[in-house]
Write a protein that holds these residues in place. Structure first.
Motif, PDB file in Angstrom:
ATOM      1  N   ARG A   1     -32.176 -39.337 -38.883  1.00  0.00           N
ATOM      2  CA  ARG A   1     -32.144 -40.558 -38.081  1.00  0.00           C
ATOM      3  C   ARG A   1     -33.181 -40.565 -36.969  1.00  0.00           C
ATOM      4  O   ARG A   1     -33.426 -41.613 -36.364  1.00  0.00           O
ATOM      5  CB  ARG A   1     -30.741 -40.791 -37.510  1.00  0.00           C
ATOM      6  CG  ARG A   1     -30.326 -39.871 -36.392  1.00  0.00           C
ATOM      7  CD  ARG A   1     -28.894 -40.160 -35.973  1.00  0.00           C
ATOM      8  NE  ARG A   1     -28.460 -39.308 -34.871  1.00  0.00           N
ATOM      9  CZ  ARG A   1     -28.452 -39.688 -33.595  1.00  0.00           C
ATOM     10  NH1 ARG A   1     -28.871 -40.890 -33.256  1.00  0.00           N
ATOM     11  NH2 ARG A   1     -28.024 -38.852 -32.664  1.00  0.00           N
ATOM     12  N   LYS A   2     -33.797 -39.424 -36.695  1.00  0.00           N
ATOM     13  CA  LYS A   2     -34.892 -39.411 -35.725  1.00  0.00           C
ATOM     14  C   LYS A   2     -36.171 -39.996 -36.317  1.00  0.00           C
ATOM     15  O   LYS A   2     -37.126 -40.273 -35.601  1.00  0.00           O
ATOM     16  CB  LYS A   2     -35.134 -37.990 -35.205  1.00  0.00           C
ATOM     17  CG  LYS A   2     -33.956 -37.417 -34.432  1.00  0.00           C
ATOM     18  CD  LYS A   2     -33.555 -38.288 -33.251  1.00  0.00           C
ATOM     19  CE  LYS A   2     -32.382 -37.725 -32.489  1.00  0.00           C
ATOM     20  NZ  LYS A   2     -31.925 -38.605 -31.385  1.00  0.00           N
ATOM     21  N   GLY A   3     -36.225 -40.140 -37.659  1.00  0.00           N
ATOM     22  CA  GLY A   3     -37.243 -40.956 -38.299  1.00  0.00           C
ATOM     23  C   GLY A   3     -38.557 -40.304 -38.639  1.00  0.00           C
ATOM     24  O   GLY A   3     -39.487 -40.998 -39.059  1.00  0.00           O
ATOM     25  N   LEU A   4     -38.665 -38.976 -38.509  1.00  0.00           N
ATOM     26  CA  LEU A   4     -39.949 -38.351 -38.833  1.00  0.00           C
ATOM     27  C   LEU A   4     -40.371 -38.616 -40.283  1.00  0.00           C
ATOM     28  O   LEU A   4     -41.573 -38.820 -40.541  1.00  0.00           O
ATOM     29  CB  LEU A   4     -39.901 -36.846 -38.553  1.00  0.00           C
ATOM     30  CG  LEU A   4     -41.234 -36.112 -38.714  1.00  0.00           C
ATOM     31  CD1 LEU A   4     -42.321 -36.687 -37.818  1.00  0.00           C
ATOM     32  CD2 LEU A   4     -41.059 -34.607 -38.438  1.00  0.00           C
ATOM     33  N   PRO A   5     -39.468 -38.647 -41.270  1.00  0.00           N
ATOM     34  CA  PRO A   5     -39.897 -38.973 -42.643  1.00  0.00           C
ATOM     35  C   PRO A   5     -40.565 -40.351 -42.746  1.00  0.00           C
ATOM     36  O   PRO A   5     -41.482 -40.529 -43.551  1.00  0.00           O
ATOM     37  CB  PRO A   5     -38.592 -38.926 -43.438  1.00  0.00           C
ATOM     38  CG  PRO A   5     -37.724 -37.969 -42.695  1.00  0.00           C
ATOM     39  CD  PRO A   5     -38.041 -38.225 -41.250  1.00  0.00           C
ATOM     40  N   VAL A   6     -40.129 -41.304 -41.951  1.00  0.00           N
ATOM     41  CA  VAL A   6     -40.765 -42.626 -41.964  1.00  0.00           C
ATOM     42  C   VAL A   6     -42.191 -42.524 -41.432  1.00  0.00           C
ATOM     43  O   VAL A   6     -43.132 -43.108 -41.993  1.00  0.00           O
ATOM     44  CB  VAL A   6     -39.948 -43.636 -41.123  1.00  0.00           C
ATOM     45  CG1 VAL A   6     -40.617 -45.010 -41.148  1.00  0.00           C
ATOM     46  CG2 VAL A   6     -38.524 -43.732 -41.627  1.00  0.00           C
ATOM     47  N   LEU A   7     -42.365 -41.754 -40.360  1.00  0.00           N
ATOM     48  CA  LEU A   7     -43.703 -41.562 -39.800  1.00  0.00           C
ATOM     49  C   LEU A   7     -44.597 -40.818 -40.788  1.00  0.00           C
ATOM     50  O   LEU A   7     -45.786 -41.164 -40.946  1.00  0.00           O
ATOM     51  CB  LEU A   7     -43.602 -40.802 -38.481  1.00  0.00           C
ATOM     52  CG  LEU A   7     -44.903 -40.469 -37.751  1.00  0.00           C
ATOM     53  CD1 LEU A   7     -45.789 -41.699 -37.563  1.00  0.00           C
ATOM     54  CD2 LEU A   7     -44.597 -39.800 -36.407  1.00  0.00           C
ATOM     55  N   MET A   8     -44.057 -39.823 -41.468  1.00  0.00           N
ATOM     56  CA  MET A   8     -44.845 -39.098 -42.469  1.00  0.00           C
ATOM     57  C   MET A   8     -45.242 -40.006 -43.629  1.00  0.00           C
ATOM     58  O   MET A   8     -46.359 -39.909 -44.160  1.00  0.00           O
ATOM     59  CB  MET A   8     -44.055 -37.898 -42.996  1.00  0.00           C
ATOM     60  CG  MET A   8     -43.879 -36.782 -41.987  1.00  0.00           C
ATOM     61  SD  MET A   8     -45.463 -36.050 -41.466  1.00  0.00           S
ATOM     62  CE  MET A   8     -44.876 -34.759 -40.370  1.00  0.00           C
ATOM     63  N   ALA A   9     -44.358 -40.912 -44.017  1.00  0.00           N
ATOM     64  CA  ALA A   9     -44.686 -41.850 -45.096  1.00  0.00           C
ATOM     65  C   ALA A   9     -45.794 -42.807 -44.677  1.00  0.00           C
ATOM     66  O   ALA A   9     -46.591 -43.253 -45.513  1.00  0.00           O
ATOM     67  CB  ALA A   9     -43.434 -42.629 -45.492  1.00  0.00           C
TER      68      ALA A   9
END
Length: 387
Positions: free
Chosen positions: A199-207
């Motif tokens: 939920r901290k969203g690092l996977p979204v930033l990596m994408a």
């Protein structure tokens, strides 16, 4: 004033609630108050002199994350001992509905109790189911604080009652006066948070990162926080992984320097946020902030006037907004100026005064009740001695 503050989460695991309690305690101590904080902590954890350990915490799934909480008979005994020894004028319990020290303290405490609610979770079945258990403890609370309108809404919908909204505080000047680190400057994006907490969203930033690099070939991403670094970059093409620099856990001083150094601070959190203290810290440091459009984040960023917002969990939207900011130094400077002015409302000089006003209200009320109880019943009912 003698103030007891109860922290529900383990002191040795960084988090917004722990930072808020730490900074509040130190602000109150600087003002001359006597403060003791009760918190879960491992035996080897170095603690400030104002923190009392309630023992080791255990990891428990809570509000979309894993919180380290402390509960049970031994913990209850330590709570009672701390309350007995402290003889506090007011007890300030954070997250009293969580299965940790807050709830135990609510059950055991006597006298004025102030509770702060941090959680924003509009669909918490567990909280609804637990209400009959929580109700007797919650009825002892003298005053309620919510850190945002969204935390207040969760409280009202699940537990009833209401709360005054007082946001999390930050030492604005600490971040504003930090020295930038030249090694962290120059076409850089920044992220601070637990790497392996979705939920901290690092996977979204990596994408989003490959599309950002395509448009801004010299960009770097600086990541501070604990977690599995190899797993975090596993989704990136091999040739881009060197563009991501992991800094591990950083000190408060280095966090401030990082926020002062990056071109854009990115907060890609996907949910479960009632406030967003990292946004306030980034604004204090003068960073241009790019955040997901969570309701709580939009409120902190003045609905986009103090920072850019992108569509939550949309990597394409994040990439487009990041590229636009990286290419537009004038826009970054504008956001920095607006953010620096807007963030003053979150400084401890304001937030601390508001919390102290709540303390004084409940202690004055308790003193008035105690004085009234000392008056003979006949006198309170309006009868004279000879009546």
């Amino acid at each position: 004033m003698k103030i007891g503050i109860v922290c529900p989460y383990s002191w040795d695991v960084p988090g917004g609630v722990q930072f808020h309690i730490r900074d509040l305690a130190e602000h109150l101590i600087r003002l001359g108050h006597e403060v003791s904080v009760l918190a879960p902590a491992d035996d080897e954890t170095p603690l400030p002199p104002y923190v009392v350990s309630a023992g080791r915490a255990v990891p428990v799934p809570y509000n979309g994350s894993v919180a380290r909480l402390n509960f049970g008979f031994l913990s209850a005994a330590r709570v009672r001992r701390w309350l007995h020894d402290g003889v506090f004028d007011v007890i300030h319990i954070h997250e009293p509905a969580s299965p940790s020290l807050g709830l135990l303290s609510c059950w055991a405490a006597q006298g004025p109790i102030v509770a702060t609610f941090h959680t924003s979770n509009p669909r918490s079945r567990a909280m609804i189911a637990a209400y009959p258990i929580l109700q007797p403890a919650l009825e002892k609370i003298s005053a309620r604080i919510a850190v945002s309108e969204y935390a207040r809404r969760t409280l009202v919908e699940h537990l009833g009652g209401d709360a005054v909204v007082i946001p999390n505080g930050v030492d604005v000047d600490f971040f504003a006066k930090a020295d930038p680190n030249p090694d962290w400057s120059g076409h850089t994006l920044g992220f601070i948070g637990r790497i392996d907490e979705p939920r901290k969203g690092l996977p979204v930033l990596m994408a989003a990162f490959p599309a950002i690099v395509e448009q801004c070939p010299d960009v770097r991403l600086l990541v501070a926080g604990r977690g599995d670094e190899e797993e975090a970059v596993a989704s990136l093409p091999a040739e881009l992984r060197s563009r991501v620099e992991f800094l591990g856990m950083v000190s408060d001083e280095d966090k401030a320097r990082l926020l002062r150094s990056v071109d854009v601070y990115v907060a890609p959190n996907t949910g479960g946020e009632s406030f967003g203290i990292i946004l306030v810290e980034a604004l204090s440091a003068g960073a241009a902030v790019l955040a997901s459009d969570l309701d709580a984040f939009a409120q902190v960023l003045d609905q986009g006037a103090a920072g850019e917002l992108f569509a939550n969990e949309d990597a394409g939207s994040l990439a487009t907004a990041a590229v636009a900011l990286l290419r537009d130094p004038a826009r970054r400077a504008e956001l920095s100026a607006r953010g620096s002015a807007h963030v003053r409302r979150f400084d401890w000089s304001t937030v601390g005064a508001d919390i102290l006003a709540v303390y004084e209200t409940v202690t004055d009320g308790a003193a008035a009740v105690a004085a009234d109880e000392r008056i003979p019943l006949r006198t309170r009912l309006g009868f004279s001695r000879d009546g």
